[in-house]
Design an enzyme around this catalytic site. Structure first.
Site, PDB file in Angstrom:
ATOM      1  N   GLN A  22      32.262 126.064  64.303  1.00  0.00           N
ATOM      2  CA  GLN A  22      31.386 126.496  63.219  1.00  0.00           C
ATOM      3  C   GLN A  22      31.419 128.004  62.970  1.00  0.00           C
ATOM      4  OE1 GLN A  22      27.974 123.914  64.827  1.00  0.00           O
ATOM      5  NE2 GLN A  22      27.621 123.876  62.627  1.00  0.00           N
ATOM      6  N   HIS A 123      31.697 120.600  71.793  1.00  0.00           N
ATOM      7  CA  HIS A 123      30.847 120.561  70.592  1.00  0.00           C
ATOM      8  C   HIS A 123      31.754 120.157  69.420  1.00  0.00           C
ATOM      9  CE1 HIS A 123      26.932 122.266  68.698  1.00  0.00           C
ATOM     10  NE2 HIS A 123      27.546 121.578  67.763  1.00  0.00           N
ATOM     11  N   ASN A 167      27.741 118.184  73.566  1.00  0.00           N
ATOM     12  CA  ASN A 167      26.693 118.392  72.579  1.00  0.00           C
ATOM     13  C   ASN A 167      26.522 117.131  71.743  1.00  0.00           C
ATOM     14  OD1 ASN A 167      24.876 120.202  70.864  1.00  0.00           O
ATOM     15  ND2 ASN A 167      26.270 119.327  69.329  1.00  0.00           N
ATOM     16  N   GLU A 168      25.333 116.540  71.806  1.00  0.00           N
ATOM     17  CA  GLU A 168      24.953 115.437  70.918  1.00  0.00           C
ATOM     18  C   GLU A 168      25.973 114.309  70.845  1.00  0.00           C
ATOM     19  OE1 GLU A 168      23.831 116.863  67.055  1.00  0.00           O
ATOM     20  OE2 GLU A 168      22.284 118.173  67.816  1.00  0.00           O
ATOM     21  N   TYR A 299      15.570 118.265  65.267  1.00  0.00           N
ATOM     22  CA  TYR A 299      15.288 118.893  63.979  1.00  0.00           C
ATOM     23  C   TYR A 299      14.245 118.135  63.171  1.00  0.00           C
ATOM     24  CZ  TYR A 299      19.511 121.674  64.765  1.00  0.00           C
ATOM     25  OH  TYR A 299      20.437 122.539  65.282  1.00  0.00           O
ATOM     26  N   GLU A 366      18.763 123.401  70.672  1.00  0.00           N
ATOM     27  CA  GLU A 366      18.898 123.695  69.242  1.00  0.00           C
ATOM     28  C   GLU A 366      17.629 123.263  68.537  1.00  0.00           C
ATOM     29  OE1 GLU A 366      22.169 121.970  67.051  1.00  0.00           O
ATOM     30  OE2 GLU A 366      23.589 122.458  68.652  1.00  0.00           O
ATOM     31  N   TRP A 413      18.724 127.433  66.431  1.00  0.00           N
ATOM     32  CA  TRP A 413      19.932 127.110  65.681  1.00  0.00           C
ATOM     33  C   TRP A 413      19.736 127.659  64.284  1.00  0.00           C
ATOM     34  CZ3 TRP A 413      24.645 125.544  67.062  1.00  0.00           C
ATOM     35  CH2 TRP A 413      25.563 125.361  66.003  1.00  0.00           C
ATOM     36  N   GLU A 420      28.576 124.369  58.299  1.00  0.00           N
ATOM     37  CA  GLU A 420      27.657 123.272  58.605  1.00  0.00           C
ATOM     38  C   GLU A 420      28.362 121.920  58.382  1.00  0.00           C
ATOM     39  OE1 GLU A 420      24.962 122.908  60.279  1.00  0.00           O
ATOM     40  OE2 GLU A 420      24.649 120.841  59.684  1.00  0.00           O
ATOM     41  N   TRP A 421      29.463 121.714  59.093  1.00  0.00           N
ATOM     42  CA  TRP A 421      30.175 120.444  59.114  1.00  0.00           C
ATOM     43  C   TRP A 421      30.416 119.902  57.701  1.00  0.00           C
ATOM     44  CZ3 TRP A 421      32.173 120.859  63.638  1.00  0.00           C
ATOM     45  CH2 TRP A 421      31.434 121.368  64.692  1.00  0.00           C
TER      46      TRP A 421
HETATM   47  C1  PNW Z   1      23.435 119.502  65.073  1.00  0.00           C
HETATM   48  N1  PNW Z   1      22.013 114.036  61.839  1.00  0.00           N
HETATM   49  O1  PNW Z   1      24.050 118.563  64.249  1.00  0.00           O
HETATM   50  C2  PNW Z   1      24.617 120.201  65.703  1.00  0.00           C
HETATM   51  O2  PNW Z   1      24.587 120.318  67.089  1.00  0.00           O
HETATM   52  C3  PNW Z   1      24.966 121.510  65.059  1.00  0.00           C
HETATM   53  O3  PNW Z   1      26.331 121.760  65.230  1.00  0.00           O
HETATM   54  C4  PNW Z   1      24.546 121.481  63.601  1.00  0.00           C
HETATM   55  O4  PNW Z   1      24.995 122.594  62.889  1.00  0.00           O
HETATM   56  C5  PNW Z   1      23.038 121.384  63.580  1.00  0.00           C
HETATM   57  O5  PNW Z   1      22.578 120.253  64.296  1.00  0.00           O
HETATM   58  C6  PNW Z   1      22.437 121.339  62.180  1.00  0.00           C
HETATM   59  O6  PNW Z   1      22.867 120.205  61.499  1.00  0.00           O
HETATM   60  C7  PNW Z   1      23.444 117.477  63.678  1.00  0.00           C
HETATM   61  O7  PNW Z   1      22.472 113.717  60.731  1.00  0.00           O
HETATM   62  C8  PNW Z   1      24.039 116.992  62.530  1.00  0.00           C
HETATM   63  O8  PNW Z   1      21.175 113.315  62.414  1.00  0.00           O
HETATM   64  C9  PNW Z   1      23.558 115.855  61.934  1.00  0.00           C
HETATM   65  C10 PNW Z   1      22.478 115.194  62.481  1.00  0.00           C
HETATM   66  C11 PNW Z   1      21.870 115.662  63.630  1.00  0.00           C
HETATM   67  C12 PNW Z   1      22.360 116.820  64.221  1.00  0.00           C
END
Ligand code: PNW
Length: 460
Positions: A22, A123, A167-168, A299, A366, A413, A420-421
């Protein structure tokens, strides 16, 4: 014992987080091999505006500047990830010394600035060469990952004590292999299950390898659990929908990693997809290797209900294994620029739940929010919504601590606006603004507020 206006414990760690793909850019430099995100983002339609991580924040060339920024903010710690294809361009084989040197310099720079390095091994930037050999769909990946971990921890373990394997893994499995939103972009319910299992197997295989190369290590994994809410007056069917969503979002990782078993009933709920034979003898012992702490990225909460008979399901929750009869409910406003619900209360709840599940110290690795930030006439970036989100979520962390959850730190974060992906550069999560045309960094109001909170907590 508390010392700040926020009533967070003494010694609470304040940090910021990023991830290699990223922010780094420099995707072909110094021998780095391609990753699945280079491949995925090169396909039109996969990311907003066709954005890729080719340049990103150009962090690869700006380590001294970016570490100085962290020092000015007063950060205690910095969470970054190591790009597997920089270390092993083919995923396996001979390490690429220039790739190792980059993280070596980063770690030394952080330590010189008095900032604790917190490293994540994976990640999401899997070497494309390994994807071509089956990626997370094959059990073999566990050995590849452990070998990679040995190289990285062997090189940095004399200075880095905080090691996170993944990560996740929910995103690397369900979001990437079942919902198709992230690389490699597959849409297959069974693949989500297999890759989740193989990610956990890789994690568990790497844990003793990390300890071997760094006896002082604090080893962890970062999950992204989400509090699941049902409708106001739930029916039996709604409660079952909540249970199924909770299993596929949370239990599928909490269970094997912390309890050595998949959640009760889960393998029955997915029996139409698999007979469960992907779980081999001994896997769950490997996966449940003892850890030192848990990282939680959170989040937003998740809201679901049962899909009525003959009704089309709402949202895409129904694509997830075991959730075929689950519909998404509308998130409660006000939403962030991602369309994500803001619920500090749900943040507190999921932290308490996570602490109970793991029985270990927890770090919020995060948390943050995206807004449509711009540089104002006065040259500043005014982001009152992010300031409010930050304050409310830190207060929720303090509430979780008051309720008995052993939360030891919080990482915003993100340090920088970044790639952002699938949303490319459209969505800005940084506490520091990045002008991508010039690579100029501007600390946002939220960054100043965070610095103030940190200074206040430390009595500076
Ligand atoms: C996380 N969802 O990603 C990642 O760890 C980060 O790299 C990313 O930038 C950040 O959160 C903000 O998006 C997620 O759709 C992406 O549930 C998508 C989801 C959850 C976390």
């Amino acid at each position: 014992m508390t010392s700040s206006a926020l009533s967070l414990p003494d010694g609470f760690l304040f940090g910021a987080a990023t991830a290699s793909y990223q922010i780094e850019g420099a995707v072909t430099e110094d021998g780095r091999g391609p990753s699945i995100w280079d491949t995925f983002s090169a396909v039109p339609g996969n990311t907003a505006n066709g954005d890729t991580g080719e340049v990103a924040c150009d962090h690869y060339h700006r380590v001294p500047e970016d570490v100085a920024l962290m020092r000015d903010l007063g950060l205690d710690a910095y969470r970054f990830s190591v790009a597997w294809p920089r270390i092993l361009p083919q995923g396996v084989g001979t390490p690429n010394q220039p790739g190792i040197d980059f993280y070596d310099r980063l770690v030394d720079e952080l330590l010189a600035a008095g900032i604790r390095p917190v490293a994540t091994l994976y990640h999401w930037d899997l070497p494309q060469a390994l994807e071509d050999r089956g990626g997370w769909r094959t059990r073999e990946v566990a050995g590849w990952f452990a070998d990679y971990a040995a190289v990285v921890v062997g090189a940095l373990g004399d200075r880095v004590r905080n090691w996170t394997t993944l990560n996740e893994p929910w995103c690397s499995s369900m979001l990437s292999h079942t919902l198709g939103a992230h690389a490699p972009g597959h849409r297959d319910p069974l693949e989500g299950l297999l890759t989740a299992h193989h990610l956990m197997l890789a994690h568990g295989t790497a844990v003793p390898v990390i300890r071997e190369h760094c006896p002082e290590a604090e080893v962890s994994v970062t999950l992204n659990p989400s509090q699941v809410h049902g409708p106001q007056d739930p029916t039996e069917a709604d409660l079952d929908a909540v249970r199924r969503a909770d299993n596929v979002l949370n239990g599928v990782f909490f269970g094997p990693i912390f309890h050595g078993a998949y959640p009760e009933g889960f393998l029955d709920d997915v029996a139409h997809l698999t007979d469960g034979s992907f779980v081999h003898d001994g896997d769950l012992d490997t996966i449940s290797a003892p850890l030192d702490n848990l990282g939680v990225n959170n989040y937003f909460p998740t809201r679901v209900r049962a899909t009525a008979d003959g009704e089309e399901p709402e949202g895409d929750t129904h694509l997830l294994p075991g959730c075929e009869r689950v519909s998404a409910l509308e998130p409660h406003p006000p939403l962030t620029a991602m369309g994500w619900e803001q619920s500090p209360e749900s943040h507190r709840m999921i932290l308490e739940r996570s602490a109970r599940e793991c029985g270990l110290p927890v770090y919020v690795t995060e948390n943050g929010s995206a807004w449509d930030d711009t540089v104002a006439e006065d040259g500043q970036v005014h982001d009152p919504e992010r300031v409010a989100y930050l304050r409310a979520h830190l207060a929720a962390v303090a509430d979780a601590v008051d309720a008995g959850a052993d939360v030891r730190g919080y990482f915003a974060w993100s340090l920088l606006d970044n790639f952002e992906w699938a949303y490319g550069y459209d969505k800005r999560f940084g506490i520091v603004h990045v002008d991508y045309a010039t690579q100029v960094r501007t600390v946002k109001d939220s960054g100043r507020e965070y610095a103030r909170i940190i200074a206040e907590h430390h009595g500076r």
